[in-house]
Design a protein around this motif. Sequence first.
Motif, PDB file in Angstrom:
ATOM      1  N   HIS A 127       0.702  -1.302  -0.039  1.00 59.58           N
ATOM      2  CA  HIS A 127      -0.180   0.072  -0.029  1.00 59.58           C
ATOM      3  C   HIS A 127       1.048   1.317  -0.086  1.00 59.58           C
ATOM      4  O   HIS A 127       0.433   2.314   0.771  1.00 59.58           O
ATOM      5  CB  HIS A 127      -1.029  -0.064   1.267  1.00 59.58           C
ATOM      6  N   PHE A 128       2.122   1.299  -0.467  1.00 59.74           N
ATOM      7  CA  PHE A 128       2.824   2.124  -0.756  1.00 59.74           C
ATOM      8  C   PHE A 128       2.194   3.586  -1.508  1.00 59.74           C
ATOM      9  O   PHE A 128       1.550   2.906  -2.430  1.00 59.74           O
ATOM     10  CB  PHE A 128       4.196   2.042  -1.423  1.00 59.74           C
ATOM     11  N   GLN A 129       2.590   4.576  -1.271  1.00 58.10           N
ATOM     12  CA  GLN A 129       1.945   5.870  -2.065  1.00 58.10           C
ATOM     13  C   GLN A 129       2.822   6.853  -2.234  1.00 58.10           C
ATOM     14  O   GLN A 129       3.901   6.968  -1.637  1.00 58.10           O
ATOM     15  CB  GLN A 129       0.427   6.396  -1.410  1.00 58.10           C
ATOM     16  N   GLY A 130       2.486   7.934  -2.843  1.00 60.06           N
ATOM     17  CA  GLY A 130       3.374   9.410  -3.087  1.00 60.06           C
ATOM     18  C   GLY A 130       4.164   8.899  -4.313  1.00 60.06           C
ATOM     19  O   GLY A 130       3.684   8.632  -5.286  1.00 60.06           O
ATOM     20  N   ASN A 131       5.371   9.523  -4.082  1.00 59.46           N
ATOM     21  CA  ASN A 131       6.370   9.682  -5.358  1.00 59.46           C
ATOM     22  C   ASN A 131       7.114   8.202  -5.186  1.00 59.46           C
ATOM     23  O   ASN A 131       7.580   7.862  -4.154  1.00 59.46           O
ATOM     24  CB  ASN A 131       7.188  10.700  -5.277  1.00 59.46           C
ATOM     25  N   ILE A 132       7.908   7.905  -6.466  1.00 65.01           N
ATOM     26  CA  ILE A 132       9.177   6.932  -6.523  1.00 65.01           C
ATOM     27  C   ILE A 132      10.229   7.805  -6.204  1.00 65.01           C
ATOM     28  O   ILE A 132      10.602   8.756  -6.959  1.00 65.01           O
ATOM     29  CB  ILE A 132       8.636   6.536  -7.701  1.00 65.01           C
ATOM     30  N   PRO A 133      10.933   7.332  -5.254  1.00 64.71           N
ATOM     31  CA  PRO A 133      12.268   8.407  -4.798  1.00 64.71           C
ATOM     32  C   PRO A 133      13.148   8.482  -6.041  1.00 64.71           C
ATOM     33  O   PRO A 133      13.442   7.544  -6.991  1.00 64.71           O
ATOM     34  CB  PRO A 133      12.786   7.628  -3.532  1.00 64.71           C
ATOM     35  N   GLU A 134      13.478   9.478  -6.375  1.00 60.70           N
ATOM     36  CA  GLU A 134      14.810  10.004  -7.310  1.00 60.70           C
ATOM     37  C   GLU A 134      16.125   9.027  -6.946  1.00 60.70           C
ATOM     38  O   GLU A 134      16.752   8.838  -7.510  1.00 60.70           O
ATOM     39  CB  GLU A 134      15.347  11.389  -7.038  1.00 60.70           C
ATOM     40  N   THR A 135      16.176   8.619  -5.546  1.00 58.36           N
ATOM     41  CA  THR A 135      17.552   7.876  -5.330  1.00 58.36           C
ATOM     42  C   THR A 135      17.417   6.616  -5.880  1.00 58.36           C
ATOM     43  O   THR A 135      18.433   6.012  -5.518  1.00 58.36           O
ATOM     44  CB  THR A 135      17.515   7.922  -3.706  1.00 58.36           C
ATOM     45  N   ILE A 136      16.506   6.047  -6.741  1.00 59.28           N
ATOM     46  CA  ILE A 136      16.613   4.746  -7.200  1.00 59.28           C
ATOM     47  C   ILE A 136      17.855   4.807  -8.218  1.00 59.28           C
ATOM     48  O   ILE A 136      18.166   3.886  -8.591  1.00 59.28           O
ATOM     49  CB  ILE A 136      15.357   4.425  -7.773  1.00 59.28           C
ATOM     50  N   GLN A 137      18.363   6.086  -8.612  1.00 56.41           N
ATOM     51  CA  GLN A 137      19.448   6.358  -9.610  1.00 56.41           C
ATOM     52  C   GLN A 137      20.822   5.624  -8.806  1.00 56.41           C
ATOM     53  O   GLN A 137      21.663   5.244  -9.752  1.00 56.41           O
ATOM     54  CB  GLN A 137      19.637   7.608  -9.703  1.00 56.41           C
ATOM     55  N   ASN A 138      20.777   5.335  -7.596  1.00 58.51           N
ATOM     56  CA  ASN A 138      22.011   4.692  -6.977  1.00 58.51           C
ATOM     57  C   ASN A 138      21.747   3.175  -7.149  1.00 58.51           C
ATOM     58  O   ASN A 138      22.861   2.652  -6.957  1.00 58.51           O
ATOM     59  CB  ASN A 138      21.807   5.229  -5.665  1.00 58.51           C
ATOM     60  N   LEU A 139      20.689   2.595  -7.578  1.00 63.17           N
ATOM     61  CA  LEU A 139      20.640   1.166  -7.969  1.00 63.17           C
ATOM     62  C   LEU A 139      20.981   0.837  -9.054  1.00 63.17           C
ATOM     63  O   LEU A 139      20.680   0.114 -10.004  1.00 63.17           O
ATOM     64  CB  LEU A 139      19.164   0.639  -7.579  1.00 63.17           C
ATOM     65  N   ILE A 140      22.557   1.028  -9.383  1.00 65.24           N
ATOM     66  CA  ILE A 140      23.235   0.901 -10.534  1.00 65.24           C
ATOM     67  C   ILE A 140      23.399  -0.512 -11.157  1.00 65.24           C
ATOM     68  O   ILE A 140      23.722  -0.861 -12.415  1.00 65.24           O
ATOM     69  CB  ILE A 140      24.348   1.720 -10.618  1.00 65.24           C
ATOM     70  N   LEU A 141      23.528  -1.584 -10.059  1.00 63.67           N
ATOM     71  CA  LEU A 141      23.571  -2.847 -10.414  1.00 63.67           C
ATOM     72  C   LEU A 141      22.449  -3.740 -10.420  1.00 63.67           C
ATOM     73  O   LEU A 141      22.392  -4.983 -10.935  1.00 63.67           O
ATOM     74  CB  LEU A 141      24.132  -3.477  -9.283  1.00 63.67           C
ATOM     75  N   LEU A 142      21.265  -3.188 -10.216  1.00 56.84           N
ATOM     76  CA  LEU A 142      19.849  -3.844 -10.227  1.00 56.84           C
ATOM     77  C   LEU A 142      19.263  -4.385 -11.604  1.00 56.84           C
ATOM     78  O   LEU A 142      19.327  -3.537 -12.463  1.00 56.84           O
ATOM     79  CB  LEU A 142      18.875  -3.018  -9.588  1.00 56.84           C
ATOM     80  N   GLU A 143      19.001  -5.635 -11.533  1.00 64.21           N
ATOM     81  CA  GLU A 143      18.388  -6.337 -12.754  1.00 64.21           C
ATOM     82  C   GLU A 143      17.139  -6.232 -12.821  1.00 64.21           C
ATOM     83  O   GLU A 143      16.428  -6.156 -13.982  1.00 64.21           O
ATOM     84  CB  GLU A 143      18.901  -7.470 -13.017  1.00 64.21           C
ATOM     85  N   GLU A 144      16.278  -6.262 -11.606  1.00 64.64           N
ATOM     86  CA  GLU A 144      14.818  -6.434 -11.620  1.00 64.64           C
ATOM     87  C   GLU A 144      14.148  -5.641 -10.559  1.00 64.64           C
ATOM     88  O   GLU A 144      14.687  -5.565  -9.723  1.00 64.64           O
ATOM     89  CB  GLU A 144      14.216  -7.846 -11.549  1.00 64.64           C
ATOM     90  N   ILE A 145      13.378  -4.661 -11.030  1.00 64.65           N
ATOM     91  CA  ILE A 145      12.510  -3.779 -10.083  1.00 64.65           C
ATOM     92  C   ILE A 145      11.020  -4.226 -10.281  1.00 64.65           C
ATOM     93  O   ILE A 145      10.619  -3.963 -11.539  1.00 64.65           O
ATOM     94  CB  ILE A 145      12.873  -2.304 -10.173  1.00 64.65           C
ATOM     95  N   ASP A 146      10.324  -4.146  -9.307  1.00 71.49           N
ATOM     96  CA  ASP A 146       8.898  -4.434  -9.287  1.00 71.49           C
ATOM     97  C   ASP A 146       8.317  -3.474  -8.195  1.00 71.49           C
ATOM     98  O   ASP A 146       8.241  -3.886  -7.121  1.00 71.49           O
ATOM     99  CB  ASP A 146       8.513  -5.901  -8.906  1.00 71.49           C
ATOM    100  N   PHE A 147       7.467  -2.595  -8.740  1.00 67.78           N
ATOM    101  CA  PHE A 147       6.855  -1.488  -8.063  1.00 67.78           C
ATOM    102  C   PHE A 147       5.211  -1.592  -8.251  1.00 67.78           C
ATOM    103  O   PHE A 147       4.467  -0.708  -8.224  1.00 67.78           O
ATOM    104  CB  PHE A 147       7.480  -0.078  -8.273  1.00 67.78           C
ATOM    105  N   SER A 148       4.907  -2.705  -8.845  1.00 62.37           N
ATOM    106  CA  SER A 148       3.386  -2.871  -9.388  1.00 62.37           C
ATOM    107  C   SER A 148       2.437  -2.916  -8.324  1.00 62.37           C
ATOM    108  O   SER A 148       2.887  -3.261  -7.179  1.00 62.37           O
ATOM    109  CB  SER A 148       3.298  -4.014 -10.306  1.00 62.37           C
TER     110      SER A 148
END
Length: 540
Positions: free
Chosen positions: A89-110
């Motif tokens: 039940h997250f809400q609001g904005n997706i943080p700009e700091t996800i730019q730090n996840l430069i090694l990440l292969e999969e992200i699921d914010f659905s």
Amino acid sequence: MVQMASLGSLNLSDNFISGSIPPSFCSLQQLRHLYLSHNRLSGKFPVELTRCSLLMLLDLSYNHFEGPVSPQIGNFRNLALSLNLSSNHFQGNIPETIQNLILLEEIDFSRHNFSCVIPSSIERCISLKYSYFSNNIIQGPIPESLKLITDLESLDLTHNQLNGTIPTWIGNSQMIKFLNLSYNRLSGEVPKPGRFRFFNRSSFLGNMGLCGGTTQMDLPPCEVQHHKHKTKKKLLYVIVTVILGCMLLLWVAFIIWYLFLKQKYRKQDVMLTAIPNIHGTSTYTERELEVATAGFNEANLLGTGSFGSVYKAIMDDGRTTVAVKVLHEETVRSYKSLKRECEILSKIKHRNLVGMTGLTMNPQFRALVLEVIPNGKLEQHLYPGGLEEETCELTLKERLSIGIDVANGLEYLQEGCPTQVVHCDMKPQNVLLDNDMVAHITDFGIGKLLLDRPNDQASSIGFLRGSIGYIPPEYGQGSGVSVKGDTYSFDVVLLEMFTRKRPTSGMFSDGLDLRKWVVSSFENDILTVVDVALKNDRQA
């Protein structure tokens, strides 16, 4: 949790766990995989998990977390496999700091209530392959910044409030295999070229303003304004002669340019496929190495790494045993760099360095043939069975001799080579011992090659390599690599040899490291940090 400080993977999925995540999870400093999906966990985003600095996979899906996602999510700098926050039940904005996840292969914010635009900073997630943002309230156009993620294979933005047109870069991408933009507010003509011909109507359902596209998309045709079409047709007739003349000139220029590039790349291909002129080493064919390793059989596999795999090979009718390092990187840049490395490595001759005896080089297969050091790695002797609890049989004399051998090898790399070499990854795993317990440094060929210069610090070729616990602090502050960095790493190896404590041990936390632990013992009794086996040997 304190008793589980060395835990590497924890799976508590599909239970009925409720409440918030306890702060004691912060003590799991070695944790790399954490699965908490399909439970009843609640509360705010668990920022305490960001202290698990080695975490590579985090799954919090199908729980009851709420509120905004903290900007501290950017502290998960080692997340490389997956970040799954879906169905909360997250809400609001997706943080700009996800730019730090430069090694990440999969992200699921659905399946949340994010009411924002996708931040443009996502372009810095250069390793991202799978991206899911469906079932939110995301607005605005499809961000152009996504086109900078060149390895993106799956993009799911269904059930949002995206508007604008479908960007053409999606069709130009060679990687996107799955696309779902259904049930948004997109409009305009869907392009046809490129990857668009592989998508069907299921990728565009529920966007009432879309038209055109390929026949398999089953979209209505775009309206044709006949009077505009006639005006454009008349204009075309007026300028057609001029255009034909210009096209003819451009075609001639293109042919000349094409012939020039063809000749240029033909010379470059000859240069890249040529075997370097290296004295003192043998050149093998791929077939010879395949026979010597029994078809690169896993039974002959000695080890693997990011740069390649090493196999034991029997040559000369069983009279010679060597190690064959098969390289994996496929880029032209790495190929040129390898040729230069081979030329330099052929000049490195020292009893405490693993030498190169031959190579194989062609556009499809590249390998180095190295000396075999039969008595294993220093790490295996320090930690029999891989555990600190097991007794180490290395005597004080042997450890001193190994330390001197490694120091001699590093001195040669730094002072005795025509081109100075910085190892960049000095650790017990990269020190091999022979049957006489003589130490040999390995893997220096993929370090830094510092060109001729008046001091010990300069720009480098390649990119920074190192292992956690052995990397000099100044490297983390953006300082250039230098021989001083190898000296620091060697000092850590020496401390580890005589204390038999890994610098990544769970006992080191809250600012305490191996070096500070040893220094603190000088005020009391230095023998308290010495390996028990050495103290018993001294008493005997």
